[in-house]
Design a protein around this motif. Structure first.
Motif, PDB file in Angstrom:
ATOM      1  N   CYS A  43      -0.870 -18.524  -1.169  1.00  0.00           N
ATOM      2  CA  CYS A  43      -0.723 -16.985  -0.204  1.00  0.00           C
ATOM      3  C   CYS A  43      -1.535 -15.735  -0.767  1.00  0.00           C
ATOM      4  N   VAL A  44      -1.801 -14.857   0.388  1.00  0.00           N
ATOM      5  CA  VAL A  44      -2.331 -13.944  -0.043  1.00  0.00           C
ATOM      6  C   VAL A  44      -1.653 -12.654  -0.113  1.00  0.00           C
ATOM      7  N   PRO A  45      -1.185 -11.511  -0.786  1.00  0.00           N
ATOM      8  CA  PRO A  45      -0.693 -10.389  -1.117  1.00  0.00           C
ATOM      9  C   PRO A  45      -0.531 -10.015  -0.100  1.00  0.00           C
ATOM     10  N   GLY A  46      -1.371  -9.797   0.995  1.00  0.00           N
ATOM     11  CA  GLY A  46      -0.957  -8.583   2.069  1.00  0.00           C
ATOM     12  C   GLY A  46      -0.155  -9.708   3.762  1.00  0.00           C
ATOM     13  N   LEU A  47      -0.508  -8.900   4.187  1.00  0.00           N
ATOM     14  CA  LEU A  47       0.591  -9.636   5.689  1.00  0.00           C
ATOM     15  C   LEU A  47      -0.517 -10.216   6.095  1.00  0.00           C
ATOM     16  N   ASN A  48      -1.214 -11.771   6.194  1.00  0.00           N
ATOM     17  CA  ASN A  48      -2.187 -11.835   7.216  1.00  0.00           C
ATOM     18  C   ASN A  48      -2.233 -13.581   7.841  1.00  0.00           C
ATOM     19  N   LEU A  89       5.024  -7.370 -10.423  1.00  0.00           N
ATOM     20  CA  LEU A  89       3.901  -6.199 -10.721  1.00  0.00           C
ATOM     21  C   LEU A  89       3.543  -5.491 -10.164  1.00  0.00           C
ATOM     22  N   VAL A  90       3.778  -5.027  -8.585  1.00  0.00           N
ATOM     23  CA  VAL A  90       2.613  -3.832  -8.421  1.00  0.00           C
ATOM     24  C   VAL A  90       3.393  -3.482  -7.103  1.00  0.00           C
ATOM     25  N   GLY A  91       4.526  -3.813  -7.203  1.00  0.00           N
ATOM     26  CA  GLY A  91       6.226  -3.669  -5.664  1.00  0.00           C
ATOM     27  C   GLY A  91       4.331  -3.453  -4.251  1.00  0.00           C
ATOM     28  N   ARG A  92       5.079  -2.298  -4.169  1.00  0.00           N
ATOM     29  CA  ARG A  92       4.137  -2.031  -2.424  1.00  0.00           C
ATOM     30  C   ARG A  92       2.868  -1.577  -2.905  1.00  0.00           C
ATOM     31  N   PHE A  93       1.810  -1.586  -4.070  1.00  0.00           N
ATOM     32  CA  PHE A  93       0.826  -1.459  -3.951  1.00  0.00           C
ATOM     33  C   PHE A  93      -0.077  -2.271  -3.083  1.00  0.00           C
ATOM     34  N   VAL A  94       0.678  -3.036  -2.678  1.00  0.00           N
ATOM     35  CA  VAL A  94      -0.094  -4.054  -2.007  1.00  0.00           C
ATOM     36  C   VAL A  94      -0.471  -3.912  -0.417  1.00  0.00           C
ATOM     37  N   CYS A  95       0.674  -2.858  -0.102  1.00  0.00           N
ATOM     38  CA  CYS A  95       1.252  -2.101   0.974  1.00  0.00           C
ATOM     39  C   CYS A  95      -0.418  -1.115   1.392  1.00  0.00           C
ATOM     40  N   GLY A  96      -0.504  -0.393   0.178  1.00  0.00           N
ATOM     41  CA  GLY A  96      -1.608   0.352   0.642  1.00  0.00           C
ATOM     42  C   GLY A  96      -2.576  -0.161   0.365  1.00  0.00           C
ATOM     43  N   LEU A  98      -4.245  -3.553   0.030  1.00  0.00           N
ATOM     44  CA  LEU A  98      -4.324  -5.208   0.306  1.00  0.00           C
ATOM     45  C   LEU A  98      -3.887  -5.469   1.368  1.00  0.00           C
ATOM     46  N   CYS A  99      -3.517  -5.290   2.446  1.00  0.00           N
ATOM     47  CA  CYS A  99      -2.885  -5.304   3.157  1.00  0.00           C
ATOM     48  C   CYS A  99      -4.372  -5.328   4.842  1.00  0.00           C
ATOM     49  N   PRO A 100      -4.193  -6.099   4.848  1.00  0.00           N
ATOM     50  CA  PRO A 100      -5.545  -5.624   6.611  1.00  0.00           C
ATOM     51  C   PRO A 100      -4.497  -5.087   7.780  1.00  0.00           C
ATOM     52  N   PHE A 101      -3.770  -5.788   8.297  1.00  0.00           N
ATOM     53  CA  PHE A 101      -3.272  -4.367   8.707  1.00  0.00           C
ATOM     54  C   PHE A 101      -2.389  -2.988   8.296  1.00  0.00           C
ATOM     55  N   GLY A 102      -2.036  -2.711   7.155  1.00  0.00           N
ATOM     56  CA  GLY A 102      -2.213  -1.777   6.898  1.00  0.00           C
ATOM     57  C   GLY A 102      -3.457  -0.792   6.887  1.00  0.00           C
ATOM     58  N   LEU A 103      -3.928  -1.433   7.175  1.00  0.00           N
ATOM     59  CA  LEU A 103      -5.734  -0.494   7.131  1.00  0.00           C
ATOM     60  C   LEU A 103      -5.696  -1.201   8.808  1.00  0.00           C
ATOM     61  N   VAL A 104      -5.471  -1.501   9.846  1.00  0.00           N
ATOM     62  CA  VAL A 104      -5.635  -1.221  11.078  1.00  0.00           C
ATOM     63  C   VAL A 104      -4.986   0.068  11.360  1.00  0.00           C
ATOM     64  N   LYS A 210       6.444   1.158   8.083  1.00  0.00           N
ATOM     65  CA  LYS A 210       7.985   1.810   8.178  1.00  0.00           C
ATOM     66  C   LYS A 210       8.784   1.284   8.239  1.00  0.00           C
ATOM     67  N   TYR A 211       8.963   0.948   9.562  1.00  0.00           N
ATOM     68  CA  TYR A 211       9.831   0.046  10.139  1.00  0.00           C
ATOM     69  C   TYR A 211      10.289  -0.888  11.017  1.00  0.00           C
ATOM     70  N   ILE A 212       9.529  -2.001  10.658  1.00  0.00           N
ATOM     71  CA  ILE A 212       9.215  -3.226  11.654  1.00  0.00           C
ATOM     72  C   ILE A 212       8.876  -4.166   9.962  1.00  0.00           C
ATOM     73  N   CYS A 213       8.167  -3.642   9.095  1.00  0.00           N
ATOM     74  CA  CYS A 213       7.292  -5.276   8.063  1.00  0.00           C
ATOM     75  C   CYS A 213       8.752  -5.604   7.183  1.00  0.00           C
ATOM     76  N   PRO A 214       9.354  -6.731   7.231  1.00  0.00           N
ATOM     77  CA  PRO A 214       9.602  -7.549   6.236  1.00  0.00           C
ATOM     78  C   PRO A 214       9.040  -7.934   4.664  1.00  0.00           C
ATOM     79  N   LEU A 215       7.718  -7.880   5.267  1.00  0.00           N
ATOM     80  CA  LEU A 215       6.798  -7.895   3.698  1.00  0.00           C
ATOM     81  C   LEU A 215       7.127  -7.466   2.834  1.00  0.00           C
ATOM     82  N   GLY A 216       7.004  -6.234   3.786  1.00  0.00           N
ATOM     83  CA  GLY A 216       6.800  -4.289   3.164  1.00  0.00           C
ATOM     84  C   GLY A 216       8.335  -4.371   2.175  1.00  0.00           C
ATOM     85  N   ALA A 217       9.200  -5.033   2.949  1.00  0.00           N
ATOM     86  CA  ALA A 217      10.606  -4.880   2.240  1.00  0.00           C
ATOM     87  C   ALA A 217      10.850  -5.337   1.231  1.00  0.00           C
TER      88      ALA A 217
END
Length: 290
Positions: A43-48, A89-96, A98-104, A210-217
């Motif tokens: 698995c990769v850490p972000g939504l991919n 380890l890092v919590g939502r650091f992944v969202c900020g 490491l997540c490609p869709f966050g970048l989009v 903010k509203y949908i991502c289950p990985l962020g949850a």
């Protein structure tokens, strides 16, 4: 402002590099096929999206649904353990970072629009929706909405995930004439969801996160106890509000530096004029009192 832009550029560079590394199977884009080699077991850490032609690893949300639906619990333990490890380890650091869709979403939000929406009535309540999506579409439906052979489906990926449409659905359909002839209502529905998220991302900072991502949850559940954390030194803080002003997630770090909605982008730390905001894996876990 210049310091914030400089930080965002570096962070976006990291996000782009991670996206390129985890989607570097170029042959998949040439042949219009999905990589199915041994790396796909990881698995990769972000939504991919698993179905992205260039994806080398698996999305943890998709992997969790797949193993819950197939009853292969020995692999489910790995996926669950991976999520717990990264979250602890890092919590939502992944969202900020490491997540490609966050970048989009962040790049879309840079598109000029007459009036950006920072917040609205019901915003806080709507942010709880992602926990419901995690419970229903990622866990319960794959477990219990099964066919005659006891096989579940990845319902979140199938019915909702706009990242999957962008990274997997659209490229595969464009690269395969057979798939173009087979598309139906489900592809149209997912395309509508993607279109809505794209439009909302121009207006609202990271609406999917903010509203949908289950990985962020999932990662948000570990935010307050993760090893990597933010801290506010009350002795240095002058309550100027600079940190809250630059927060894209509409949070006040002074009130709670490790709020579950924080994506740990670092803007608050950079904006603080007195150096009261810090972050890292070491140091006191609690804020100093005035």
């Amino acid at each position: 402002m210049a310091r914030k832009k400089s930080l965002d550029r570096r962070r976006h560079g990291i996000q782009a590099l991670v996206a390129l590394l985890t989607n570097s199977y170029l042959l998949g884009f040439i042949q219009g096929k999905i990589y199915r080699g041994p790396l796909k077991q990881l698995c990769v850490p972000g939504l991919n999206c698993y179905s992205c032609p260039g994806a080398l690893g698996s999305c943890p949300v998709g992997a969790l649904q797949a193993v819950l639906g197939s009853r292969r619990y020995q692999f489910a333990y790995y996926v669950a353990g991976f999520l717990v490890l990264v979250g602890a380890l890092v919590g939502r650091f992944v969202c900020g970072y490491l997540c490609p869709f966050g970048l989009v979403q962040e790049l879309l939000h840079k598109i000029p629009f007459p009036k950006k929406c920072r917040t609205f009535r019901g915003d806080r309540l709507l942010r709880k929706l992602k926990y419901g999506i995690l419970a229903v579409f990622v866990i319960l439906l794959p477990l219990f909405a099964v066919d005659a052979w006891g096989q579940g489906q990845p319902w979140f990926c199938k019915l909702i995930c706009p990242a999957g449409t962008l990274e997997g659905g659209i490229p595969l359909v464009l690269l395969n004439s057979e798939l173009r002839q087979a598309v139906g209502w489900l592809y149209a529905w997912k395309s509508v969801i993607l279109g809505v998220i794209i439009f909302l991302s121009i207006l609202i900072y990271r609406p999917f996160c903010k509203y949908i991502c289950p990985l962020g949850a999932v990662y948000a559940l570990f935010q307050r106890v993760s090893v990597f954390r933010y801290r506010v030194d009350r002795d240095k803080c002058v309550n100027c509000g600079a940190c809250a002003k630059v927060c894209g997630m509409n949070l006040n770090p002074v009130e709670e530096a490790n709020h579950p909605e924080c994506i740990r982008c670092g803007r608050c730390k950079r904006a603080c004029p007195t150096g009261a905001v810090s972050c890292g894996f070491t140091g006191p876990r609690h804020q100093k009192k005035q």
